[in-house]
Write a protein that holds these residues in place. Structure first.
Motif, PDB file in Angstrom:
ATOM      1  N   THR A  10       4.968 -22.663  20.361  1.00  0.00           N
ATOM      2  CA  THR A  10       3.604 -23.365  19.846  1.00  0.00           C
ATOM      3  C   THR A  10       3.163 -24.256  20.950  1.00  0.00           C
ATOM      4  OG1 THR A  10       5.299 -24.759  18.594  1.00  0.00           O
ATOM      5  CG2 THR A  10       4.533 -22.908  17.632  1.00  0.00           C
ATOM      6  N   ASN A  11       3.952 -24.547  21.934  1.00  0.00           N
ATOM      7  CA  ASN A  11       3.447 -25.672  22.958  1.00  0.00           C
ATOM      8  C   ASN A  11       3.683 -24.970  24.570  1.00  0.00           C
ATOM      9  OD1 ASN A  11       3.340 -28.201  21.370  1.00  0.00           O
ATOM     10  ND2 ASN A  11       5.506 -27.516  20.991  1.00  0.00           N
ATOM     11  N   LEU A  12       2.516 -24.893  25.029  1.00  0.00           N
ATOM     12  CA  LEU A  12       2.421 -24.428  26.227  1.00  0.00           C
ATOM     13  C   LEU A  12       1.834 -25.102  27.312  1.00  0.00           C
ATOM     14  CD1 LEU A  12       1.265 -21.795  23.903  1.00  0.00           C
ATOM     15  CD2 LEU A  12       1.802 -20.386  25.830  1.00  0.00           C
ATOM     16  N   TYR A  13       2.576 -25.460  28.550  1.00  0.00           N
ATOM     17  CA  TYR A  13       2.026 -25.978  29.711  1.00  0.00           C
ATOM     18  C   TYR A  13       1.448 -25.055  30.641  1.00  0.00           C
ATOM     19  CZ  TYR A  13       4.264 -30.185  27.263  1.00  0.00           C
ATOM     20  OH  TYR A  13       4.332 -30.927  26.356  1.00  0.00           O
ATOM     21  N   PHE A  14       0.521 -25.237  31.129  1.00  0.00           N
ATOM     22  CA  PHE A  14      -0.109 -24.429  32.157  1.00  0.00           C
ATOM     23  C   PHE A  14      -0.376 -25.171  33.537  1.00  0.00           C
ATOM     24  CE2 PHE A  14      -1.502 -22.457  28.480  1.00  0.00           C
ATOM     25  CZ  PHE A  14      -1.719 -21.360  28.576  1.00  0.00           C
ATOM     26  N   ASN A  43      -0.784 -18.922  14.711  1.00  0.00           N
ATOM     27  CA  ASN A  43       0.003 -20.118  14.784  1.00  0.00           C
ATOM     28  C   ASN A  43      -0.693 -21.271  15.116  1.00  0.00           C
ATOM     29  OD1 ASN A  43       1.797 -18.056  14.578  1.00  0.00           O
ATOM     30  ND2 ASN A  43       3.474 -18.874  15.920  1.00  0.00           N
ATOM     31  N   ARG A  44      -0.240 -22.479  14.751  1.00  0.00           N
ATOM     32  CA  ARG A  44      -0.810 -23.700  15.101  1.00  0.00           C
ATOM     33  C   ARG A  44      -0.218 -24.112  16.572  1.00  0.00           C
ATOM     34  NH1 ARG A  44       0.567 -29.023  14.991  1.00  0.00           N
ATOM     35  NH2 ARG A  44      -0.870 -30.479  14.818  1.00  0.00           N
ATOM     36  N   ARG A  45      -1.149 -24.108  17.619  1.00  0.00           N
ATOM     37  CA  ARG A  45      -0.635 -24.204  18.706  1.00  0.00           C
ATOM     38  C   ARG A  45      -1.425 -25.390  19.762  1.00  0.00           C
ATOM     39  NH1 ARG A  45       0.374 -17.631  20.012  1.00  0.00           N
ATOM     40  NH2 ARG A  45       2.481 -17.730  20.028  1.00  0.00           N
ATOM     41  N   ILE A  46      -0.639 -25.731  20.728  1.00  0.00           N
ATOM     42  CA  ILE A  46      -1.370 -26.682  21.771  1.00  0.00           C
ATOM     43  C   ILE A  46      -1.016 -26.451  23.034  1.00  0.00           C
ATOM     44  CG2 ILE A  46      -1.493 -29.134  22.315  1.00  0.00           C
ATOM     45  CD1 ILE A  46      -0.630 -30.122  19.704  1.00  0.00           C
ATOM     46  N   CYS A  47      -2.180 -26.315  23.877  1.00  0.00           N
ATOM     47  CA  CYS A  47      -1.793 -25.967  25.177  1.00  0.00           C
ATOM     48  C   CYS A  47      -2.369 -27.147  26.124  1.00  0.00           C
ATOM     49  CB  CYS A  47      -2.742 -25.059  25.579  1.00  0.00           C
ATOM     50  SG  CYS A  47      -2.559 -23.254  24.920  1.00  0.00           S
ATOM     51  N   TYR A  48      -1.439 -27.451  27.020  1.00  0.00           N
ATOM     52  CA  TYR A  48      -1.602 -28.565  28.190  1.00  0.00           C
ATOM     53  C   TYR A  48      -1.924 -28.025  29.587  1.00  0.00           C
ATOM     54  CZ  TYR A  48       0.871 -30.802  24.334  1.00  0.00           C
ATOM     55  OH  TYR A  48       1.156 -31.301  23.064  1.00  0.00           O
ATOM     56  N   ILE A  49      -2.905 -28.177  30.206  1.00  0.00           N
ATOM     57  CA  ILE A  49      -3.372 -27.654  31.318  1.00  0.00           C
ATOM     58  C   ILE A  49      -3.419 -28.722  32.273  1.00  0.00           C
ATOM     59  CG2 ILE A  49      -5.269 -26.338  32.563  1.00  0.00           C
ATOM     60  CD1 ILE A  49      -6.321 -25.400  29.900  1.00  0.00           C
ATOM     61  N   ASP A  50      -2.701 -28.668  33.509  1.00  0.00           N
ATOM     62  CA  ASP A  50      -2.566 -29.723  34.406  1.00  0.00           C
ATOM     63  C   ASP A  50      -2.603 -30.898  34.034  1.00  0.00           C
ATOM     64  OD1 ASP A  50      -2.101 -27.479  36.317  1.00  0.00           O
ATOM     65  OD2 ASP A  50      -4.218 -27.447  36.588  1.00  0.00           O
ATOM     66  N   LYS A  51      -2.034 -31.489  32.958  1.00  0.00           N
ATOM     67  CA  LYS A  51      -2.004 -32.596  32.559  1.00  0.00           C
ATOM     68  C   LYS A  51      -3.402 -33.399  32.222  1.00  0.00           C
ATOM     69  CE  LYS A  51       2.468 -33.871  34.715  1.00  0.00           C
ATOM     70  NZ  LYS A  51       3.254 -34.853  35.587  1.00  0.00           N
ATOM     71  N   LYS A  52      -4.419 -33.005  32.322  1.00  0.00           N
ATOM     72  CA  LYS A  52      -5.838 -33.670  32.345  1.00  0.00           C
ATOM     73  C   LYS A  52      -6.530 -32.805  30.806  1.00  0.00           C
ATOM     74  CE  LYS A  52      -7.016 -36.731  35.215  1.00  0.00           C
ATOM     75  NZ  LYS A  52      -7.456 -38.336  34.873  1.00  0.00           N
ATOM     76  N   ILE A  53      -6.233 -31.715  30.655  1.00  0.00           N
ATOM     77  CA  ILE A  53      -6.813 -31.139  29.539  1.00  0.00           C
ATOM     78  C   ILE A  53      -5.717 -30.641  28.432  1.00  0.00           C
ATOM     79  CG2 ILE A  53      -8.233 -29.030  28.843  1.00  0.00           C
ATOM     80  CD1 ILE A  53      -9.513 -29.057  31.852  1.00  0.00           C
TER      81      ILE A  53
END
Length: 204
Positions: A92-96, A123-133
């Motif tokens: 559910t948590n993804l870091y790109f 699913n309820r999910r959150i993605c984090y892209i290069d710490k800024k998005i």
């Protein structure tokens, strides 16, 4: 590692990092997180006991490691799209990392791939892209932000913004694609977002 072996190792995990070919600083990676290396992202692989899988058509991999899932170069989807199809429901948590910079068209399509991944997800999910998005799936989310932020929608939808921020949308408000209505807000604590579809949050 095979895909089935990878799934078995991450079945109790809820967080995953996805590493792309444009990564410049491998020190930002979390060595304790399970990882999917997308093509040239494999150039930053370091052997460890943590679960990892690689996928791609091998056009940017210059490492000594073989790609686990080798794709045909003549295909109708990107390597990132193919990688996103492998992610199980428990994540559910993804870091790109390594998907911004380089060719502008690739970067834009990468954002689109993440949008469609979240839109299709149940699913309820959150993605984090290069710490800024941050990119959040439809529903209610709380972000903690002290300072400027902008909300970006890639589809017309209704949203709410409230909590500890300067500019609020207390009622369901229709926003157009890439509307400047939600540009340059200011947070000073917990900001609540509600949306019908995924939202991109740019954090300054």
């Amino acid at each position: 590692m095979t895909y089935d072996e990878f799934l078995l190792k991450i079945k109790e995990c809820d967080t995953l990092q996805i590493i792309g070919p444009m990564l410049n600083d491998a020190s930002i990676l979390n060595s304790e997180l399970a990882s999917i290396y997308v093509d040239g992202g494999l150039n930053h692989y370091r052997p460890s006991k943590v679960a990892s899988l690689s996928i791609g058509d091998n056009d940017s991999n210059i490492s000594d490691f073989n790609i686990d899932i080798r794709l045909n170069r003549e295909k109708d989807l990107s390597d990132l799209d193919a990688a996103l199809e492998l992610i199980p429901k428990n994540i559910t948590n993804l870091y790109f990392f390594g998907f911004s910079g380089g060719r502008a068209d690739h970067q834009l399509f990468n954002l689109g791939s993440i949008h469609h991944f979240l839109k299709d997800s149940k699913n309820r999910r959150i993605c984090y892209i290069d710490k800024k998005i941050q990119v959040v799936s439809a529903g209610h989310h709380i972000i903690k932000q002290d300072g400027p932020f902008s909300i970006i929608s890639l589809e017309k939808q209704k949203i709410k913004i409230y909590g500890e921020c300067k500019y609020k949308l207390l009622d369901w408000t229709s926003v157009e694609v890439l509307s400047s209505l939600t540009l340059s807000n200011i947070g000073n604590g917990e900001v609540h977002l509600e949306s019908e579809l995924p939202l991109f949050i740019y954090l300054d």
